[in-house]
Write a protein that holds these residues in place. Structure first.
Motif, mmCIF file in Angstrom:
data_model
loop_
_atom_site.group_PDB
_atom_site.id
_atom_site.type_symbol
_atom_site.label_atom_id
_atom_site.label_comp_id
_atom_site.label_asym_id
_atom_site.label_seq_id
_atom_site.Cartn_x
_atom_site.Cartn_y
_atom_site.Cartn_z
ATOM 1 N N SER A 20 8.963 6.235 1.230
ATOM 2 C CA SER A 20 8.696 7.768 0.226
ATOM 3 C C SER A 20 9.440 6.417 -0.828
ATOM 4 O O SER A 20 9.403 6.376 -2.444
ATOM 5 C CB SER A 20 9.393 8.753 -0.695
ATOM 6 N N ASP A 21 9.972 5.395 -0.983
ATOM 7 C CA ASP A 21 10.805 4.702 -2.198
ATOM 8 C C ASP A 21 10.538 3.894 -2.420
ATOM 9 O O ASP A 21 11.077 2.612 -1.240
ATOM 10 C CB ASP A 21 12.184 5.132 -1.897
ATOM 11 N N GLU A 22 9.561 2.912 -3.430
ATOM 12 C CA GLU A 22 8.956 1.500 -3.539
ATOM 13 C C GLU A 22 10.256 0.842 -2.933
ATOM 14 O O GLU A 22 10.002 -0.639 -2.130
ATOM 15 C CB GLU A 22 8.540 1.064 -4.614
ATOM 16 N N ALA A 23 11.661 0.482 -3.587
ATOM 17 C CA ALA A 23 12.718 -0.502 -3.467
ATOM 18 C C ALA A 23 13.254 0.045 -2.122
ATOM 19 O O ALA A 23 13.209 -0.937 -1.333
ATOM 20 C CB ALA A 23 13.818 -0.093 -4.316
ATOM 21 N N ARG A 24 13.024 0.241 -1.728
ATOM 22 C CA ARG A 24 13.904 1.169 -0.171
ATOM 23 C C ARG A 24 12.611 0.451 1.211
ATOM 24 O O ARG A 24 13.007 -0.459 1.747
ATOM 25 C CB ARG A 24 14.149 2.110 0.704
ATOM 26 N N ALA A 25 11.538 0.947 0.713
ATOM 27 C CA ALA A 25 10.904 0.448 1.650
ATOM 28 C C ALA A 25 10.665 -1.163 1.545
ATOM 29 O O ALA A 25 10.559 -2.262 2.055
ATOM 30 C CB ALA A 25 9.121 0.769 1.617
ATOM 31 N N LYS A 26 10.794 -1.549 0.545
ATOM 32 C CA LYS A 26 10.531 -3.553 0.129
ATOM 33 C C LYS A 26 11.814 -3.838 0.877
ATOM 34 O O LYS A 26 11.914 -5.075 1.617
ATOM 35 C CB LYS A 26 10.281 -3.839 -1.516
ATOM 36 N N ALA A 27 12.783 -3.678 0.588
ATOM 37 C CA ALA A 27 14.159 -4.033 1.163
ATOM 38 C C ALA A 27 13.999 -3.966 2.182
ATOM 39 O O ALA A 27 14.538 -5.183 3.641
ATOM 40 C CB ALA A 27 15.659 -2.942 0.526
ATOM 41 N N SER A 28 13.569 -2.834 3.530
ATOM 42 C CA SER A 28 13.386 -2.891 4.740
ATOM 43 C C SER A 28 12.460 -3.418 5.072
ATOM 44 O O SER A 28 12.508 -3.904 6.557
ATOM 45 C CB SER A 28 12.794 -1.121 5.141
ATOM 46 N N PHE A 29 11.223 -4.104 4.502
ATOM 47 C CA PHE A 29 10.281 -4.358 5.133
ATOM 48 C C PHE A 29 11.160 -6.701 5.151
ATOM 49 O O PHE A 29 10.451 -7.220 6.296
ATOM 50 C CB PHE A 29 9.313 -5.004 3.904
ATOM 51 N N GLU A 30 11.325 -6.838 4.333
ATOM 52 C CA GLU A 30 12.463 -8.269 4.152
ATOM 53 C C GLU A 30 13.444 -7.964 5.237
ATOM 54 O O GLU A 30 13.228 -9.411 5.772
ATOM 55 C CB GLU A 30 12.868 -8.402 2.391
ATOM 56 N N THR A 31 14.207 -7.377 5.593
ATOM 57 C CA THR A 31 14.988 -7.778 7.012
ATOM 58 C C THR A 31 13.951 -6.929 8.232
ATOM 59 O O THR A 31 14.654 -8.493 8.767
ATOM 60 C CB THR A 31 16.196 -6.228 6.658
ATOM 61 N N ILE A 32 12.932 -6.772 8.243
ATOM 62 C CA ILE A 32 12.169 -6.565 9.165
ATOM 63 C C ILE A 32 11.403 -7.739 9.618
ATOM 64 O O ILE A 32 11.378 -8.882 10.775
ATOM 65 C CB ILE A 32 11.397 -5.372 9.540
ATOM 66 N N LYS A 33 11.078 -8.422 8.069
ATOM 67 C CA LYS A 33 10.448 -9.493 8.486
ATOM 68 C C LYS A 33 11.160 -10.409 8.625
ATOM 69 O O LYS A 33 10.947 -11.626 9.830
ATOM 70 C CB LYS A 33 9.404 -9.915 7.017
ATOM 71 N N GLY A 34 12.455 -10.944 8.462
ATOM 72 C CA GLY A 34 13.331 -11.972 8.678
ATOM 73 C C GLY A 34 13.593 -12.099 10.209
ATOM 74 O O GLY A 34 13.417 -13.127 10.588
ATOM 75 N N GLN A 35 13.549 -10.802 11.133
ATOM 76 C CA GLN A 35 13.298 -10.789 12.431
ATOM 77 C C GLN A 35 12.892 -10.707 13.447
ATOM 78 O O GLN A 35 12.578 -11.699 14.609
ATOM 79 C CB GLN A 35 14.429 -8.923 12.745
ATOM 80 N N VAL A 36 11.456 -10.567 12.843
ATOM 81 C CA VAL A 36 10.734 -10.347 13.742
ATOM 82 C C VAL A 36 9.935 -11.659 13.533
ATOM 83 O O VAL A 36 9.309 -12.822 14.599
ATOM 84 C CB VAL A 36 9.322 -9.819 13.140
ATOM 85 N N GLU A 37 9.363 -12.624 12.402
ATOM 86 C CA GLU A 37 8.811 -13.946 11.681
ATOM 87 C C GLU A 37 9.871 -14.568 12.669
ATOM 88 O O GLU A 37 9.700 -15.394 13.563
ATOM 89 C CB GLU A 37 8.863 -13.890 10.668
ATOM 90 N N GLY A 38 11.125 -14.714 12.586
ATOM 91 C CA GLY A 38 11.710 -15.802 12.978
ATOM 92 C C GLY A 38 12.327 -15.236 14.238
ATOM 93 O O GLY A 38 11.799 -16.552 15.209
ATOM 94 N N TYR A 39 11.906 -14.577 15.322
ATOM 95 C CA TYR A 39 12.148 -14.162 16.379
ATOM 96 C C TYR A 39 10.495 -14.973 17.353
ATOM 97 O O TYR A 39 10.570 -15.645 18.224
ATOM 98 C CB TYR A 39 11.989 -12.656 17.421
#
Length: 594
Positions: free
Chosen positions: A570-589
């Motif tokens: 529901s919060d844009e900034a929180r969504a973007k921050a969470s995405f960057e974390t998940i992207k780093g984990q998923v893409e790298g793996y």
């Protein structure tokens, strides 16, 4: 026959033309290149053929096209006299050898006594789909490699409903292709003889008029167009087949101020002004955006070579500076869905039992929109053939009403007279939506912001790992095997965090095994998946809205492993921050497995 024997046949037998033989003789000392060209036959799947142009069994050329056409012909013959009589509609895009491949298709069909209607000039995928239905043909063939690089071409087969053939029909065609033991036995009727016998006829202006008339009935808000008729719009066909049909419909519904990128207006299979003719990539719209700045355009869009995909950008002003915001495939799909349903709801024209269709790798915000309007959401595997199939089952032969379908890869569809991605109708709808926004003093960027405020913010991305050649295909296959093995070995929720480099995996859908694995503290619960089997692993990641996800899937049309991700809040900034974390984990793996 091993690859060297096949190479020797193709490079020495006079059946093959001199150009083909010379091309192969030139690589006689390159065993790796020979192997890549001949280690297999170019794969025929539910998307038909798609491959690099060149000599060889694993390439797109006149001989592999003839072989595919012979397989199609035998399938049609097996379906009976009525199927043969109804024949095939053939069209093509602007790629190298597309007209030649289209004609060869017609010649092979004619040699089998099957009539065909051949486009008198290039026409895009949606026109081919529409034409199959309009002429009540039994099948259709589109020569195209869609948005692939210029070195590719392809061969797509359509069924009598105007949609790409389903897996069962594709398997039957493939079986007939595989039964051809000697490509030299395939017969082709001389094109002039085929025409004189009525086995090859052409189609053109009649279809153009009928197609455009059909599209005009799909306008959502004509009043908004009338009031914003002078809205400045920039369009680029990217050297493809969309130029005429897109301009035709925009002019028909009343838009009067359309600027065309002249350098990209005419068909050209080399696509000389872009590195890739794919409107999914913002750089493909760079020339259009430059023209937009000069013409003060409010909207920019471009279509790919076969005009089934469309990318768009809208004018925004940030700190006094004019910029153009490019929308993702998901963002545009969400806006169009909400726009169509909202307009019909207000007009009282949204019928009961309405439904929308999207794919398993598209935005998860679609459900929130459908729930808001009381519309059923159906999810399919990736590929518009599956969306077309839902229209056939539930609208054409059912009691439900299709409203809109889209997939994240910039493909959209409204109406039921076309059964594949349609960038022509999408162009009209996007312009209509922009006009409606301007009537409110807003831009499409404002519309997207309002949508996120209403339904929640979504941050989504698709990452493509391109691995060409035999080795690339093997690497992609090995990656999926390893990911699936790790899934099999996972015993509980705690261990599930190791499946994607630390991402919080709560469940995994393995579409190849038709199973959904739900992880708990004490073990794993297994549920059945009812969609057709497909080599896809979709990881459910929970998140603040409970719908975060990631997915690994080999492309069915390109030498790519695709990694998809979506995070919602529901919060844009929180969504973007969470995405960057998940992207780093998923893409790298996932990339570590390649």
């Amino acid at each position: 026959m091993d690859f060297m024997k096949a190479y020797e046949l193709w490079s020495t037998d006079p059946f093959f033309d001199e150009g083909t033989r010379n091309e192969l003789i030139a690589i006689k000392d390159d065993t790796k290149e020979i192997e890549d060209r001949f280690y297999r036959d170019l794969e025929f799947g539910t998307a038909g053929l798609r491959g690099v142009l060149g000599a060889g069994t694993n390439r797109m050329n006149v001989y592999t096209v003839a072989k595919a056409s012979e397989g199609l012909a035998k399938y049609i013959l097996s379906c009976g006299e009525e199927a043969v009589k109804r024949g095939v509609v053939i069209s093509y895009d602007s790629r190298h050898f597309s007209p030649e491949f289209a004609q060869i298709t017609a010649q092979v069909l004619a040699a089998n006594g099957i009539p065909s209607k051949l486009a008198d000039e290039l026409r895009p995928v949606p026109v081919l789909s529409f034409s199959v239905r309009y002429f009540k043909a039994f099948a259709g063939v589109m020569i195209t490699a869609s948005h692939n690089p210029s070195k590719y071409n392809g061969y797509k087969v359509y069924g009598e409903d105007g949609g790409q053939v389903p897996p069962e029909a594709a398997d039957a065609v493939l079986s007939n292709i595989e039964a051809i033991s000697d490509i030299r036995t395939i017969k082709m009727m001389d094109i002039e003889e085929a025409k004189s016998k009525g086995l090859v006829t052409s189609f053109g202006p009649e279809i153009d008029e009928a197609f455009t008339n059909m599209l005009t009935k799909l306008v959502v808000d004509q009043e908004a167009i009338n009031k914003q008729a002078d809205m400045s719009i920039v369009y680029t066909p990217l050297h493809g087949s969309g130029n005429k049909p897109v301009r035709r419909i925009l002019e028909a519904v009343g838009f009067k101020n359309i600027h065309i990128v002249k350098e990209q207006e005419l068909p050209d299979g080399a696509f000389p002004t872009v590195s890739l003719p794919n409107p999914e990539n913002p750089e493909a719209l760079s020339m259009a955006i430059e023209l937009a700045k000069k013409t003060d355009a409010s909207l920019v869009f471009g279509t790919d070579p076969d005009s089934d995909r469309i990318g768009a950008a809208a004018k925004v002003v940030e700190n006094g500076e004019v910029k153009y915001k490019c929308f993702s495939g998901n963002q545009m799909g969400l806006m169009l869905l909400d726009y169509i349903l909202d307009a019909k709801k207000k007009l009282g024209t949204l019928p009961d039992k309405s439904f929308a269709v999207t794919t398993i790798v598209s935005s998860k915000l679609v459900k929130s929109i459908c729930d808001y309007y009381g519309v059923e959401l159906q999810e399919t595997l990736t590929g518009f053939k599956f969306i077309g199939e839902r229209i056939k089952i539930d609208d054409e032969f059912g009691d439900k009403h299709f409203q809109f379908g889209f997939e994240e890869s910039y493909g959209y569809l409204s109406g039921v007279d076309v059964r594949d991605k349609d960038a022509v109708v999408a162009a009209m709808l996007i312009c209509n939506m922009a006009a409606a926004s301007f009537e409110k003093g807003e831009t499409l960027a404002d519309r997207l912001d309002h949508l996120y405020e209403k339904y929640g913010y979504g941050v989504e991305q698709t990452i493509s790992c391109t691995l060409e050649g035999k080795e690339g295909i093997e690497m992609i296959g090995a990656c999926m095997v390893e990911l699936r093995q790790e899934l099999t070995n996972c015993k509980n929720l705690a261990e599930a965090k190791n499946l994607l480099g630390g991402a919080s995996v709560v469940a995994v859908r393995d579409y190849k095994e038709s199973k959904r694995y739900v992880f708990t503290d004490s073990g794993v619960e297994v549920e059945e998946i009812t969609l057709p089997k497909s080599n896809v692993l979709l990881y459910e990641l929970g998140g603040n809205k409970g719908i975060d996800w990631a997915c690994a899937r080999p492309s069915g049309t390109e030498p790519k492993l695709k990694i998809y991700m979506g995070v919602y809040d529901s919060d844009e900034a929180r969504a973007k921050a969470s995405f960057e974390t998940i992207k780093g984990q998923v893409e790298g793996y996932v990339k570590s497995k390649l």
